[in-house]
Design a protein around this motif. Structure first.
Motif, PDB file in Angstrom:
ATOM      1  N   GLU A 202     -48.246   4.570 -20.339  1.00 54.63           N
ATOM      2  CA  GLU A 202     -49.029   4.860 -21.541  1.00 54.63           C
ATOM      3  C   GLU A 202     -49.912   3.685 -21.956  1.00 54.63           C
ATOM      4  OE1 GLU A 202     -46.236   6.124 -24.481  1.00 54.63           O
ATOM      5  OE2 GLU A 202     -45.453   7.750 -23.236  1.00 54.63           O
ATOM      6  N   GLY A 203     -49.822   2.571 -21.224  1.00 59.10           N
ATOM      7  CA  GLY A 203     -50.706   1.435 -21.468  1.00 59.10           C
ATOM      8  C   GLY A 203     -50.392   0.619 -22.699  1.00 59.10           C
ATOM      9  N   VAL A 204     -49.178   0.755 -23.251  1.00 61.28           N
ATOM     10  CA  VAL A 204     -48.849   0.070 -24.500  1.00 61.28           C
ATOM     11  C   VAL A 204     -48.813  -1.446 -24.311  1.00 61.28           C
ATOM     12  CG1 VAL A 204     -47.073  -0.241 -26.264  1.00 61.28           C
ATOM     13  CG2 VAL A 204     -47.605   2.063 -25.430  1.00 61.28           C
ATOM     14  N   ILE A 205     -48.124  -1.912 -23.261  1.00 56.31           N
ATOM     15  CA  ILE A 205     -47.954  -3.361 -23.084  1.00 56.31           C
ATOM     16  C   ILE A 205     -49.274  -4.057 -22.742  1.00 56.31           C
ATOM     17  CG2 ILE A 205     -46.767  -5.139 -21.760  1.00 56.31           C
ATOM     18  CD1 ILE A 205     -45.066  -3.634 -23.824  1.00 56.31           C
ATOM     19  N   PRO A 206     -50.092  -3.538 -21.806  1.00 61.29           N
ATOM     20  CA  PRO A 206     -51.386  -4.190 -21.586  1.00 61.29           C
ATOM     21  C   PRO A 206     -52.248  -4.240 -22.845  1.00 61.29           C
ATOM     22  CG  PRO A 206     -50.871  -2.710 -19.769  1.00 61.29           C
ATOM     23  CD  PRO A 206     -49.837  -2.466 -20.820  1.00 61.29           C
ATOM     24  N   ARG A 207     -52.220  -3.177 -23.652  1.00 58.35           N
ATOM     25  CA  ARG A 207     -53.002  -3.198 -24.898  1.00 58.35           C
ATOM     26  C   ARG A 207     -52.457  -4.252 -25.855  1.00 58.35           C
ATOM     27  NH1 ARG A 207     -52.570   2.439 -24.639  1.00 58.35           N
ATOM     28  NH2 ARG A 207     -51.154   2.464 -26.430  1.00 58.35           N
ATOM     29  N   ALA A 208     -51.125  -4.359 -25.918  1.00 60.35           N
ATOM     30  CA  ALA A 208     -50.515  -5.353 -26.798  1.00 60.35           C
ATOM     31  C   ALA A 208     -50.904  -6.760 -26.372  1.00 60.35           C
ATOM     32  CB  ALA A 208     -49.002  -5.191 -26.798  1.00 60.35           C
ATOM     33  N   GLN A 209     -50.865  -7.043 -25.062  1.00 54.66           N
ATOM     34  CA  GLN A 209     -51.236  -8.373 -24.586  1.00 54.66           C
ATOM     35  C   GLN A 209     -52.694  -8.679 -24.902  1.00 54.66           C
ATOM     36  OE1 GLN A 209     -50.118 -10.888 -20.832  1.00 54.66           O
ATOM     37  NE2 GLN A 209     -51.682  -9.429 -20.192  1.00 54.66           N
ATOM     38  N   LYS A 210     -53.559  -7.717 -24.695  1.00 56.16           N
ATOM     39  CA  LYS A 210     -54.979  -7.932 -24.998  1.00 56.16           C
ATOM     40  C   LYS A 210     -55.174  -8.245 -26.474  1.00 56.16           C
ATOM     41  CE  LYS A 210     -59.545  -5.780 -24.592  1.00 56.16           C
ATOM     42  NZ  LYS A 210     -60.302  -4.570 -24.157  1.00 56.16           N
ATOM     43  N   PHE A 211     -54.470  -7.513 -27.325  1.00 56.83           N
ATOM     44  CA  PHE A 211     -54.560  -7.762 -28.769  1.00 56.83           C
ATOM     45  C   PHE A 211     -54.077  -9.167 -29.108  1.00 56.83           C
ATOM     46  CE2 PHE A 211     -52.299  -7.868 -32.837  1.00 56.83           C
ATOM     47  CZ  PHE A 211     -53.338  -7.569 -33.717  1.00 56.83           C
ATOM     48  N   LEU A 212     -52.922  -9.550 -28.576  1.00 57.36           N
ATOM     49  CA  LEU A 212     -52.347 -10.853 -28.887  1.00 57.36           C
ATOM     50  C   LEU A 212     -53.232 -11.991 -28.401  1.00 57.36           C
ATOM     51  CD1 LEU A 212     -48.594 -10.169 -28.054  1.00 57.36           C
ATOM     52  CD2 LEU A 212     -49.639 -10.384 -30.317  1.00 57.36           C
ATOM     53  N   MET A 213     -53.821 -11.837 -27.235  1.00 57.41           N
ATOM     54  CA  MET A 213     -54.667 -12.895 -26.700  1.00 57.41           C
ATOM     55  C   MET A 213     -55.937 -13.088 -27.528  1.00 57.41           C
ATOM     56  SD  MET A 213     -54.145 -12.263 -22.593  1.00 57.41           S
ATOM     57  CE  MET A 213     -55.352 -13.512 -22.140  1.00 57.41           C
ATOM     58  N   GLY A 214     -56.288 -12.080 -28.312  1.00 54.87           N
ATOM     59  CA  GLY A 214     -57.473 -12.181 -29.157  1.00 54.87           C
ATOM     60  C   GLY A 214     -57.211 -12.776 -30.531  1.00 54.87           C
ATOM     61  N   LEU A 215     -55.953 -13.074 -30.856  1.00 51.54           N
ATOM     62  CA  LEU A 215     -55.645 -13.634 -32.169  1.00 51.54           C
ATOM     63  C   LEU A 215     -56.234 -15.038 -32.308  1.00 51.54           C
ATOM     64  CD1 LEU A 215     -51.922 -12.641 -32.863  1.00 51.54           C
ATOM     65  CD2 LEU A 215     -54.020 -11.483 -33.571  1.00 51.54           C
ATOM     66  N   GLN A 216     -56.745 -15.326 -33.507  1.00 48.88           N
ATOM     67  CA  GLN A 216     -57.304 -16.635 -33.799  1.00 48.88           C
ATOM     68  C   GLN A 216     -56.272 -17.499 -34.519  1.00 48.88           C
ATOM     69  OE1 GLN A 216     -60.532 -17.362 -32.624  1.00 48.88           O
ATOM     70  NE2 GLN A 216     -60.059 -15.396 -31.646  1.00 48.88           N
ATOM     71  N   ALA A 217     -56.504 -18.807 -34.534  1.00 42.67           N
ATOM     72  CA  ALA A 217     -55.563 -19.740 -35.154  1.00 42.67           C
ATOM     73  C   ALA A 217     -55.270 -19.351 -36.598  1.00 42.67           C
ATOM     74  CB  ALA A 217     -56.123 -21.160 -35.094  1.00 42.67           C
ATOM     75  N   GLY A 218     -53.999 -19.286 -36.914  1.00 40.51           N
ATOM     76  CA  GLY A 218     -53.574 -18.961 -38.264  1.00 40.51           C
ATOM     77  C   GLY A 218     -53.361 -17.483 -38.521  1.00 40.51           C
ATOM     78  N   GLN A 219     -53.848 -16.607 -37.655  1.00 39.88           N
ATOM     79  CA  GLN A 219     -53.650 -15.178 -37.874  1.00 39.88           C
ATOM     80  C   GLN A 219     -52.185 -14.799 -37.669  1.00 39.88           C
ATOM     81  OE1 GLN A 219     -56.856 -13.379 -35.324  1.00 39.88           O
ATOM     82  NE2 GLN A 219     -57.400 -12.358 -37.244  1.00 39.88           N
ATOM     83  N   ARG A 220     -51.697 -13.880 -38.512  1.00 41.01           N
ATOM     84  CA  ARG A 220     -50.300 -13.465 -38.479  1.00 41.01           C
ATOM     85  C   ARG A 220     -50.213 -11.939 -38.524  1.00 41.01           C
ATOM     86  NH1 ARG A 220     -47.829 -17.498 -43.181  1.00 41.01           N
ATOM     87  NH2 ARG A 220     -48.499 -19.474 -42.229  1.00 41.01           N
ATOM     88  N   TYR A 221     -49.453 -11.381 -37.616  1.00 45.36           N
ATOM     89  CA  TYR A 221     -49.210  -9.946 -37.598  1.00 45.36           C
ATOM     90  C   TYR A 221     -47.710  -9.699 -37.465  1.00 45.36           C
ATOM     91  CZ  TYR A 221     -54.173  -8.857 -37.233  1.00 45.36           C
ATOM     92  OH  TYR A 221     -55.511  -8.737 -37.495  1.00 45.36           O
ATOM     93  N   ARG A 222     -47.306  -8.454 -37.692  1.00 48.00           N
ATOM     94  CA  ARG A 222     -45.889  -8.117 -37.589  1.00 48.00           C
ATOM     95  C   ARG A 222     -45.712  -6.691 -37.070  1.00 48.00           C
ATOM     96  NH1 ARG A 222     -45.136  -7.759 -44.079  1.00 48.00           N
ATOM     97  NH2 ARG A 222     -46.019  -5.669 -44.353  1.00 48.00           N
ATOM     98  N   ARG A 223     -44.516  -6.436 -36.575  1.00 46.41           N
ATOM     99  CA  ARG A 223     -44.115  -5.102 -36.148  1.00 46.41           C
ATOM    100  C   ARG A 223     -42.601  -5.004 -36.289  1.00 46.41           C
ATOM    101  NH1 ARG A 223     -41.975  -4.472 -31.037  1.00 46.41           N
ATOM    102  NH2 ARG A 223     -42.879  -2.405 -30.846  1.00 46.41           N
TER     103      ARG A 223
END
Length: 341
Positions: A202-223
């Motif tokens: 379903e492509g969940v993990i590759p999408r997650a990695q792409k999202f994480l690699m795009g985070l900028q310094a100081g950005q915070r997300y949660r799940r």
């Protein structure tokens, strides 16, 4: 309308113990499937029982107990702390960031002061005061990530970003849910999540990695993530499976009335933070346990938990390790938890 809802939430949270009112109930609907389910961190989440989510680190009534359990686990198995040599600056970066998070969450208990090049961290709950110089290992009694692990209830994994991928190259994990940091250290993000069913097709993990690699310094997300645990056992690592694996079978074979007390909904609140000095990604994992008998005190929760467990596909139930325990859980919710099928 919103003010009425807020009033009802406040009134209910006053009536319930803190462990229930602060519990991060993870199900927004009656079915569950794997997804990235990532949202910006820092906003408060209202639930049917109360609220949670104000800070990336959470200090609650289990603080001293959880930290004592971490020390016990590390005393028996020091390999729960892992750090590849190139992650030294990321350790310092994570330590400072977590110290600041603790101060933000509870400034009466924690402080971080600086005079010139010397910083001083204070934890009044544990009666600890430590002066140090950033980057100078001789000024700390142990590696930075190991030191800060004595002061937070969260597990921590540090991900290095290189060669177009994320790599789990350091961590302090004493409360794993059926996985092993010692086994996973040095693996890529995709390799670590290899055993998870459905997420690759379903492509969940590759999408997650792409999202994480795009985070900028100081950005915070949660799940959030979830499973079921027998008794209040935080350490369910692969290394200790012989100690906790049989409890699933014994619970299923034991008296139904014991299930409400012993079977817990286990929820992980996972924070993802891009560090500034090192550029590493910090992955915080905070584990909460709530027995079914407490969940039944919130009718909306017990009804939804029943429907999620009843509908969960077999392959996902097997991966989550709930195949043996969900059936007694469902029967208990019907018999004692006030659920109408």
């Amino acid at each position: 309308m919103s003010s009425t809802v807020d009033f009802e939430i406040r009134e209910r949270s006053r009536e319930l113990p803190g462990r229930i009112a602060r519990f991060p109930f993870p199900f927004p609907r009656d079915t569950y499937r794997y997804s990235t389910n990532v949202e910006p961190a820092g906003s408060v989440v209202d639930t049917a029982a109360g609220r949670w989510g104000a800070h990336p680190v959470d200090i609650d009534g289990y603080y001293v107990e959880d930290l004592a359990e971490r020390e016990r686990v590390l005393g028996e198995d020091p390999t729960r702390f892992q750090a590849l040599p190139h992650m030294e600056i990321a350790q310092w970066d994570a330590m400072i960031t977590l110290m600041r998070m603790l101060v933000d969450a509870d400034p009466r208990t924690f402080s971080l002061d600086r005079k010139g090049g010397i910083r001083r961290f204070t934890n009044r709950a544990l009666d600890v005061e430590q002066a140090f110089v950033f980057g100078e290992r001789s000024t700390l009694p142990e590696p930075p990530l190991r030191f800060i692990g004595r002061h937070i209830q969260e597990d921590v994994v540090l991900l290095d970003q290189r060669d177009g991928a994320l790599w789990g190259d350091a961590g302090l994990v004493t409360f794993a849910a059926d996985w092993s940091l010692r086994f996973d250290v040095g693996m890529s993000f995709l390799q670590i999540h290899g055993p998870v069913p459905r997420v690759h097709t379903e492509g969940v993990i590759p999408r997650a990695q792409k999202f994480l690699m795009g985070l900028q310094a100081g950005q915070r997300y949660r799940r959030t993530n979830w499973s079921l645990t027998v008794d209040r056992r935080l350490d369910q690592s692969t290394e200790t499976y012989p100690q906790w694996g049989r409890d699933r079978r014994l619970l299923a074979e034991g008296p139904l009335e014991d299930v409400g007390r012993r079977l817990n909904l286990r929820v992980e609140v996972q924070h993802l933070v891009r560090l500034g000095a090192s550029g590493a990604l910090m992955f915080l994992i905070r584990t909460y346990l709530l027995p079914f008998e407490d969940i039944a005190r919130v009718p909306e929760w017990s009804d939804r938990l029943y429907r999620v467990l009843d509908e969960l596909p077999e392959d996902m139930a097997d991966y989550k390790g709930v195949t043996r325990t969900r059936e007694p859980g469902l029967r208990w919710l019907l018999t004692y938890g006030g659920v109408q099928p």
